[in-house]
Every structure is written in structure tokens, then in C-alpha cells.
Design a protein around this motif. Structure first.
Motif, mmCIF file in Angstrom:
data_model
loop_
_atom_site.group_PDB
_atom_site.id
_atom_site.type_symbol
_atom_site.label_atom_id
_atom_site.label_comp_id
_atom_site.label_asym_id
_atom_site.label_seq_id
_atom_site.Cartn_x
_atom_site.Cartn_y
_atom_site.Cartn_z
ATOM 1 N N LEU A 135 1.317 -1.145 0.223
ATOM 2 C CA LEU A 135 -0.015 -0.737 -0.020
ATOM 3 C C LEU A 135 0.874 1.094 0.274
ATOM 4 N N HIS A 136 1.855 1.093 1.028
ATOM 5 C CA HIS A 136 2.927 2.459 0.612
ATOM 6 C C HIS A 136 3.467 3.073 -0.232
ATOM 7 N N LEU A 137 4.532 1.334 -1.788
ATOM 8 C CA LEU A 137 4.330 1.286 -2.998
ATOM 9 C C LEU A 137 2.944 2.039 -3.444
ATOM 10 N N ILE A 138 2.028 1.798 -3.229
ATOM 11 C CA ILE A 138 0.855 2.798 -4.041
ATOM 12 C C ILE A 138 0.599 3.363 -4.233
ATOM 13 N N MET A 139 0.972 3.881 -2.746
ATOM 14 C CA MET A 139 0.913 5.654 -2.578
ATOM 15 C C MET A 139 1.155 6.724 -3.304
ATOM 16 N N GLU A 140 3.147 5.941 -3.064
ATOM 17 C CA GLU A 140 3.970 6.772 -3.954
ATOM 18 C C GLU A 140 3.805 6.709 -5.184
ATOM 19 N N VAL A 141 3.255 5.781 -5.797
ATOM 20 C CA VAL A 141 2.887 6.018 -6.986
ATOM 21 C C VAL A 141 2.053 6.362 -7.682
ATOM 22 N N VAL A 142 0.637 6.575 -6.514
ATOM 23 C CA VAL A 142 -0.510 7.299 -7.061
ATOM 24 C C VAL A 142 -0.085 9.295 -6.517
ATOM 25 N N ALA A 143 1.183 9.413 -5.871
ATOM 26 C CA ALA A 143 1.818 10.874 -5.673
ATOM 27 C C ALA A 143 2.454 11.180 -6.972
ATOM 28 N N ASP A 144 3.108 10.364 -7.545
ATOM 29 C CA ASP A 144 3.686 10.379 -8.413
ATOM 30 C C ASP A 144 2.520 10.849 -9.766
ATOM 31 N N ARG A 145 1.503 10.470 -9.996
ATOM 32 C CA ARG A 145 0.396 10.474 -10.989
ATOM 33 C C ARG A 145 -0.101 12.100 -9.896
ATOM 34 N N MET A 146 -0.572 11.840 -9.397
ATOM 35 C CA MET A 146 -0.858 13.131 -8.935
ATOM 36 C C MET A 146 -0.068 14.589 -9.754
ATOM 37 N N GLU A 147 1.163 14.203 -9.135
ATOM 38 C CA GLU A 147 2.202 15.607 -9.759
ATOM 39 C C GLU A 147 1.585 15.577 -11.323
ATOM 40 N N MET A 148 1.594 14.618 -11.850
ATOM 41 C CA MET A 148 2.286 14.284 -13.640
ATOM 42 C C MET A 148 0.916 15.417 -14.160
ATOM 43 N N HIS A 149 -0.445 14.170 -13.724
ATOM 44 C CA HIS A 149 -1.667 14.959 -14.065
ATOM 45 C C HIS A 149 -0.961 16.750 -14.205
ATOM 46 N N LYS A 150 -1.045 17.628 -12.476
ATOM 47 C CA LYS A 150 -0.760 18.408 -12.310
ATOM 48 C C LYS A 150 -0.215 19.223 -13.257
ATOM 49 N N ASN A 151 0.782 18.636 -13.670
ATOM 50 C CA ASN A 151 1.730 19.494 -14.249
ATOM 51 C C ASN A 151 1.182 19.146 -15.857
ATOM 52 N N ILE A 152 0.647 18.527 -16.518
ATOM 53 C CA ILE A 152 0.652 18.247 -17.618
ATOM 54 C C ILE A 152 -0.911 19.205 -17.698
ATOM 55 N N GLY A 153 -1.560 19.266 -16.296
ATOM 56 C CA GLY A 153 -3.464 20.350 -17.080
ATOM 57 C C GLY A 153 -2.162 21.676 -16.936
ATOM 58 N N ALA A 154 -1.950 21.931 -16.285
ATOM 59 C CA ALA A 154 -1.269 23.900 -16.339
ATOM 60 C C ALA A 154 -0.730 24.103 -17.545
ATOM 61 N N GLN A 155 0.265 23.168 -18.345
ATOM 62 C CA GLN A 155 0.631 22.459 -19.675
ATOM 63 C C GLN A 155 -0.408 23.268 -20.574
ATOM 64 N N ARG A 156 -1.354 22.254 -20.621
ATOM 65 C CA ARG A 156 -2.346 21.869 -21.178
ATOM 66 C C ARG A 156 -2.854 23.041 -21.396
ATOM 67 N N ASP A 157 -3.339 23.805 -19.929
ATOM 68 C CA ASP A 157 -4.293 25.339 -20.634
ATOM 69 C C ASP A 157 -3.258 26.792 -20.818
ATOM 70 N N ASN A 158 -2.019 26.451 -20.311
ATOM 71 C CA ASN A 158 -0.988 27.330 -21.767
ATOM 72 C C ASN A 158 -1.528 27.556 -22.710
ATOM 73 N N TRP A 159 -1.246 26.098 -23.445
ATOM 74 C CA TRP A 159 -1.752 25.908 -25.004
ATOM 75 C C TRP A 159 -3.264 27.062 -25.323
ATOM 76 N N ASN A 160 -3.833 26.299 -24.356
ATOM 77 C CA ASN A 160 -5.038 26.677 -24.416
ATOM 78 C C ASN A 160 -4.973 28.376 -25.236
ATOM 79 N N HIS A 161 -4.295 29.286 -23.982
ATOM 80 C CA HIS A 161 -4.019 30.693 -23.806
ATOM 81 C C HIS A 161 -2.774 31.241 -24.870
ATOM 82 N N LEU A 162 -2.064 30.604 -25.294
ATOM 83 C CA LEU A 162 -1.262 30.625 -25.874
ATOM 84 C C LEU A 162 -1.560 30.415 -27.637
ATOM 85 N N LEU A 163 -2.510 29.346 -28.245
ATOM 86 C CA LEU A 163 -2.843 29.178 -29.422
ATOM 87 C C LEU A 163 -4.297 30.050 -29.604
ATOM 88 N N MET A 164 -4.813 30.506 -28.661
ATOM 89 C CA MET A 164 -6.166 31.463 -29.189
ATOM 90 C C MET A 164 -5.088 32.666 -28.908
#
Length: 433
Positions: free
Chosen positions: A94-123
Motif C-alpha cells: 500500500l505504501h508503494l501504491i501511495m508513492e505511485v499515486v502521488a507521482d500520478r497526481m503531480e504528473m496530471h497537475k503539471n500536464i494540466g497546467a501545460q495544456r491550459d497554457n496551450w489553450n491561452h497561447l494558441l487562442m
């Protein structure tokens, strides 16, 4: 005689002044001694901690062997013997899965910010390109013939074609919707991380808990994919369906919260609570989910109209710019200038207004209500009360998810039961959205 007295006075005066001066300037001498310090052992902090760790481990093991009743308190507050417990491997998993989940959370957060920037820059880029091309068409129309007109004509045509391609790409991937998907994924992974932390704090996790956590991770990965090519969700689907980010729900084995005090017997469930949950499920299905599905369809239809109108207007503007000077009429100029301006307006409405994000938000809301509906039906239809979630805890969770207190939830279910026409019941079950 006078000489004798004068000499005695002078001698006494010199005696006192000498004595006073001696007292004034005399400073006691202090003997400086060299302070000797004990030499610290030449050992690093890591080595010291390692030594202490080995000492504590050896002492604990020896004490456990000598005294079979000796136990130590672990970090979760439960007592374990000196040797490893049977559930230690599940805790590690469970601790191992928690580490993977924390990494996924940070990954989706960073990619979400990047794609939000895509929207503003492309528009912003597309709007600047279309407005610049429209201005070039207007300048070419009022300029005398020759090389400047040809240069403006060719430049505006190229800019319009580039803007048309960019608008097609934006309408295909919908950057605002992509950003909303990643935000939802980060929030749900954070929620899963909290659930795993709570499960570990309760102690004694089982292999079923590990399997359930892994299934939830895989379900979230499938519901919110990271790559754009191949596995990207359809941004303009034919039908609106609730978002599904959870695996197929299974019945739970009896937990610790089901074994104590007044929770024995029916595990906190009675006829009143089951009837209350049935009313809530009915209102969720007929009011909340139906309303958000209707809103999702309207937003989807609007997004489809805007997604077709933007490239069409930009293409017509490119056609007018290309035909500039070849016809004696004014329609190429009108088409080039007005088409570019309208294309910029449509692009701003679609991507500046983030219509795709609104559609994804409605899908996620429908999925939230669908998850609640499945969870309630799973507990109602189960015959064995000890395989259900605890009734009191489940009622509290449902009330909080709907933004109501327990008294408000019970009053709401009573109002639904007392109404003659349940289909015409105007109040929604959720007070959050």
C-alpha cells in the motif's frame, strides 16, 4: 625649622600621591590557562544513527526473545511483536501504491497546467494571425496597384491558411477540455491517496485492499489518459455519457467499524434508512443526472457549431484574400476582412469561453452522481448486512457529498415521500452543483 616642616610636608604629599597612584594603576594579573577540550570521535552523523538503529534493533529482538509478552508500539498505534507481522507485506504494498499515486497526481497537475497554457497561447496566436491578415486585406484594397498589393495579398492568404490549420487542430484536441480532464485526474488521485492513508492508519490491511487500490489506479489511468495520440478521449462525441473513473464495485468484507457496540446486528441499517436512500437515488437519477445530461448536450451542440464555424469563416477569408484584385467587385475585400474578424470572434467564444471545459465539467458531475447511485444501490440490494458499509457512516458520507446535514437529508427524503407527483418534485438532491 621652616625648612624641616616644608620637607616633611613634601615627603608626606609624595607618600600619599605615590600611594594613590600605585593603587590606581595597579591591575591584578590574571593567569591565562589553556582550556583543553575533549576530542570528539571522528564519526559521521549517518554512522551514529546507523549504530543507534542497530543497537535498538538488537535490544528489541533480545527483549522479545527473553520476554514473550514484550511488545512494542508501532507508528499506527497498534501493538506488534518483535518479529514482523503477517500484514507487513500488505502495508509495504500500500505504501508503494501511495508513492505511485502521488507521482500520478503531480504528473496530471503539471500536464494540466501545460495544456491550459496551450489553450491561452494558441487562442491568442490565432486571433493575432487572423486580425493581422484582415488588416492586410484592408490595406491592399486601398493601396494602388503594384508590388505592395501583391505582397499584402500573398501574406494575408498565407496567414489565413495557417490560422485555418491551427483552428482545426485546436478544435480537434480542445485544450481547455484537456486541461479540465487533467485537473479532475489530479483531484481524484489526491482523493485516492487520502483513502490509502486512512486505510493504513486503521491498520491490518488485507490483500483485497491492495487489489482494490490497484484497480482504482488502473481505472483512473483509463478514464484520464495522458497521451494525445491514440488514447485521447473523443472531444466531440455523438452522445453525452457520464464520465466513469472507477472500477466495478464489489461487496466489502466486514470491517472493524462494523463490529462494535450498537453497530452489531443490522450494521446500522434499518427500514427508514433504506427507504431514505431509495428516494435519494430516484431524485439523483431523475433530477440531477437528467439536468446535467441536458446541459451537457446543449454545450456539446454549441461546441460543434463553433468548431465548424471557425475554420469555415477563416477558409472563406483566405479565399477572399486570394481573389483580391482578380475581380472588379468588392466581394473579395468584404469576404477577406469580415471573414477574418468573425473567425477571430468565434475562436474567442469557443476557446476563450472554454466551452470544452464546461462540457467536461458537466460530464464529471454526471459521473459523480452515477458513482453515488451505484454505491447506494450496491448497499441496498445486498442481503447480508455485514457486507454493507456501516449504515450510520454511509448516511453521513452521502449527506456530505450532497452538501447537506443529516437533518436536511432526512427532511429532504421525507419531502420526496410526501409529495404526490414525484416526477414534478422541483428540488435537486445535491446542493453543491
Amino acid at each position: 625649622m621652616a625648612t624641616t616642616m616644608l620637607s616633611s610636608k613634601c615627603s608626606s604629599f609624595s607618600y600619599f600621591s605615590t600611594r594613590r597612584i600605585a593603587v590606581t594603576i595597579k591591575v591584578p594579573k590574571t593567569k591565562l590557562t589553556k582550556i583543553s577540550t575533549a576530542r570528539l570521535p571522528n564519526r559521521s552523523l549517518v554512522a551514529e544513527l546507523d549504530y543507534l538503529n542497530k543497537y535498538i534493533s538488537t535490544t528489541t529482538t533480545t527483549r522479545a526473545k527473553e520476554d514473550p509478552y514484550y511488545s512494542k508500539i508501532n507508528t499506527n498505534g497498534s501493538t506488534t511483536s518483535g518479529t514482523s507481522t503477517p500484514n507487513s507485506m500488505e502495508v509495504v504494498k500500500l505504501h508503494l501504491i501511495m508513492e505511485v499515486v502521488a507521482d500520478r497526481m503531480e504528473m496530471h497537475k503539471n500536464i494540466g497546467a501545460q495544456r491550459d497554457n496551450w489553450n491561452h497561447l494558441l487562442m491568442t496566436s490565432v486571433n493575432m494571425i487572423t486580425l493581422s491578415a484582415s488588416a492586410m486585406v484592408g490595406l491592399a484594397a486601398v493601396s494602388p496597384g503594384g508590388a505592395p498589393v501583391v505582397a499584402l495579398k500573398v501574406s494575408s492568404t498565407i496567414l489565413y491558411m495557417a490560422a485555418t490549420g491551427l483552428i482545426l487542430v485546436m478544435n480537434k484536441i480542445q485544450p481547455s477540455q484537456l486541461a479540465e480532464e487533467q485537473r479532475n485526474a489530479a483531484r481524484l488521485f489526491k482523493q485516492l491517496h487520502g483513502e490509502l492513508r486512512t486505510r493504513l492508519s486503521l491498520g491490518n490491511p488485507s490483500e483485497n485492499d491492495v487489489d482494490e487500490a490497484m484497480e482504482k489506479v488502473f481505472a483512473l489511468d483509463g478514464a484520464f489518459p495522458l497521451p494525445l495520440l491514440g488514447s485521447m478521449l473523443e472531444k466531440l462525441p455523438r452522445t453525452v455519457e457520464p464520465a466513469v473513473w472507477w472500477p466495478r464495485q464489489k461487496q466489502r468484507s466486514p470491517g472493524k467499524e462494523q463490529l462494535g457496540g450498537k453497530l452489531k446486528g443490522k450494521n446500522g441499517w434499518d427500514a427508514r434508512l433504506e427507504a431514505e436512500m431509495r428516494k435519494i437515488v430516484m431524485i439523483l437519477r431523475k433530477k440531477d443526472m437528467a439536468e446535467y445530461l441536458r446541459l451537457g448536450k446543449e454545450v456539446l451542440n454549441l461546441n460543434k457549431v463553433l468548431a465548424v464555424s471557425g475554420p469555415l469563416l477563416c477558409g472563406l477569408a483566405a479565399l477572399g484574400s486570394c481573389s483580391l484584385g482578380s475581380a472588379s467587385s468588392s466581394w473579395p475585400v468584404m469576404l477577406g476582412v469580415i471573414g477574418g474578424a468573425l473567425a477571430s470572434v468565434v475562436n474567442t467564444l469557443e476557446h476563450g469561453g472554454q466551452v470544452g471545459m464546461v462540457f467536461e465539467m458537466y460530464r464529471a458531475n454526471c459521473g459523480f452522481f452515477k458513482l453515488m447511485e451505484e454505491s447506494i444501490e450496491l448497499n441496498i440490494t445486498e442481503e447480508d448486512p455485514h457486507k454493507k458499509e456501516n449504515g450510520e457512516l454511509f448516511e453521513i458520507r452521502v449527506a456530505l457529498q450532497l452538501g447537506r446535514s443529516l437533518s436536511e437529508l432526512r427532511q429532504f427524503a421525507a419531502a420526496v415521500s410526501s409529495s404526490n407527483e414525484e416526477k414534478d418534485f422541483e428540488e435537486f438532491a445535491s446542493k453543491l452543483f
